[in-house]
Design a protein around this motif. Structure first.
Motif, PDB file in Angstrom:
ATOM      1  N   ASP A 154       0.726  -1.172  -0.028  1.00  0.00           N
ATOM      2  CA  ASP A 154      -0.069   0.059  -0.036  1.00  0.00           C
ATOM      3  C   ASP A 154       0.942   1.386   0.034  1.00  0.00           C
ATOM      4  OD1 ASP A 154      -2.027  -1.388  -0.178  1.00  0.00           O
ATOM      5  OD2 ASP A 154      -2.891  -1.120   2.045  1.00  0.00           O
ATOM      6  N   ARG A 155       1.972   1.270   0.851  1.00  0.00           N
ATOM      7  CA  ARG A 155       2.951   2.249   0.964  1.00  0.00           C
ATOM      8  C   ARG A 155       3.366   2.600  -0.362  1.00  0.00           C
ATOM      9  NH1 ARG A 155       6.582   0.845   5.230  1.00  0.00           N
ATOM     10  NH2 ARG A 155       5.206   0.270   6.732  1.00  0.00           N
ATOM     11  N   ALA A 157       2.428   1.867  -3.298  1.00  0.00           N
ATOM     12  CA  ALA A 157       1.192   2.375  -4.256  1.00  0.00           C
ATOM     13  C   ALA A 157       1.454   3.962  -3.942  1.00  0.00           C
ATOM     14  CB  ALA A 157      -0.046   1.822  -4.091  1.00  0.00           C
ATOM     15  N   ALA A 158       1.283   4.345  -2.792  1.00  0.00           N
ATOM     16  CA  ALA A 158       1.207   5.956  -2.467  1.00  0.00           C
ATOM     17  C   ALA A 158       2.533   6.619  -3.126  1.00  0.00           C
ATOM     18  CB  ALA A 158       1.070   5.922  -0.976  1.00  0.00           C
ATOM     19  N   LEU A 159       3.426   6.121  -2.720  1.00  0.00           N
ATOM     20  CA  LEU A 159       4.823   6.470  -3.171  1.00  0.00           C
ATOM     21  C   LEU A 159       4.984   6.646  -4.828  1.00  0.00           C
ATOM     22  CD1 LEU A 159       7.367   7.473  -1.507  1.00  0.00           C
ATOM     23  CD2 LEU A 159       8.239   5.270  -2.082  1.00  0.00           C
ATOM     24  N   ALA A 161       2.330   6.991  -6.858  1.00  0.00           N
ATOM     25  CA  ALA A 161       1.581   7.858  -7.141  1.00  0.00           C
ATOM     26  C   ALA A 161       2.032   9.342  -7.060  1.00  0.00           C
ATOM     27  CB  ALA A 161       0.256   7.892  -6.150  1.00  0.00           C
ATOM     28  N   LEU A 162       2.858   9.575  -5.993  1.00  0.00           N
ATOM     29  CA  LEU A 162       3.491  10.856  -5.792  1.00  0.00           C
ATOM     30  C   LEU A 162       4.646  10.937  -6.870  1.00  0.00           C
ATOM     31  CD1 LEU A 162       4.614  10.923  -2.124  1.00  0.00           C
ATOM     32  CD2 LEU A 162       3.131  12.605  -3.313  1.00  0.00           C
TER      33      LEU A 162
END
Ligand SMILES: [Zn+2]
Ligand SMILES: [Zn+2]
Length: 167
Positions: A154-155, A157-159, A161-162
């Motif tokens: 999950d982390r 994926a967030a990274l 996206a950034l």
């Protein structure tokens, strides 16, 4: 002798005309010091369009780039091909325009800027690279491991996206 200087005087005498030309240079001649862009040839297929108050330079600049996959760290690379479209003016009235100085267009700064901006900075070896397992260190492209890394994913994926936003 700088191969990236173009005499603007001749061109500016004939507004409405255009001319095509290919420029060859190197990463080091452009003054680029960047791990993504090893020294080597740079080619620029250009079209010069003469306006009444300037010259539009467009085309594509190509060079070789290298890097490592941000997830599995395997080497990646290839050719970067950056489209450019820039205006050069004697009296700069457009804030984005490059100046024509001493009756010359200097393509160097424009090519340097285009390459530095458009060379991938956090590449992937492939869109679905599974990366290296953060728990056991296995290369999950080679064989999936049994670790539960759902939180970590999950982390990621967030990274991702950034990073995609900032490119
Ligand atoms: Zn990878
Ligand atoms: Zn694992």
């Amino acid at each position: 002798m700088n191969e990236l200087l173009v005499n603007a005087v001749e061109l500016l005498r004939r507004p409405g005309t255009e001319r095509s030309e290919t420029f060859e240079t190197t990463i080091s001649s452009l003054g680029i010091v960047d791990a993504r862009l090893p020294d080597g040839p740079v080619s620029f297929r250009a079209r010069l369009e003469v306006l009444s108050d300037g010259i539009v330079v467009s085309g594509e600049v190509r060079a070789r780039w290298v890097g490592e996959c941000r997830r599995c760290l395997s080497p990646v690379g290839g050719e970067v091909a950056v489209p450019v479209h820039e205006l050069y003016q004697v009296r700069v009235s457009d804030p984005e325009a490059f100046p024509i100085e001493h009756d010359q267009l200097d393509l160097g700064p424009m090519l340097r800027e285009a390459l530095l901006l458009d060379t991938p900075s956090s590449p992937l070896c492939r869109a679905d690279c599974a990366g290296i397992c953060a728990l056991c260190g296995a290369d999950r492209n080679a064989a999936p491991c049994a670790c539960d890394t759902s939180v970590r994913d999950d982390r990621w994926a967030a990274l991702d996206a950034l990073r995609d936003d900032s490119r």
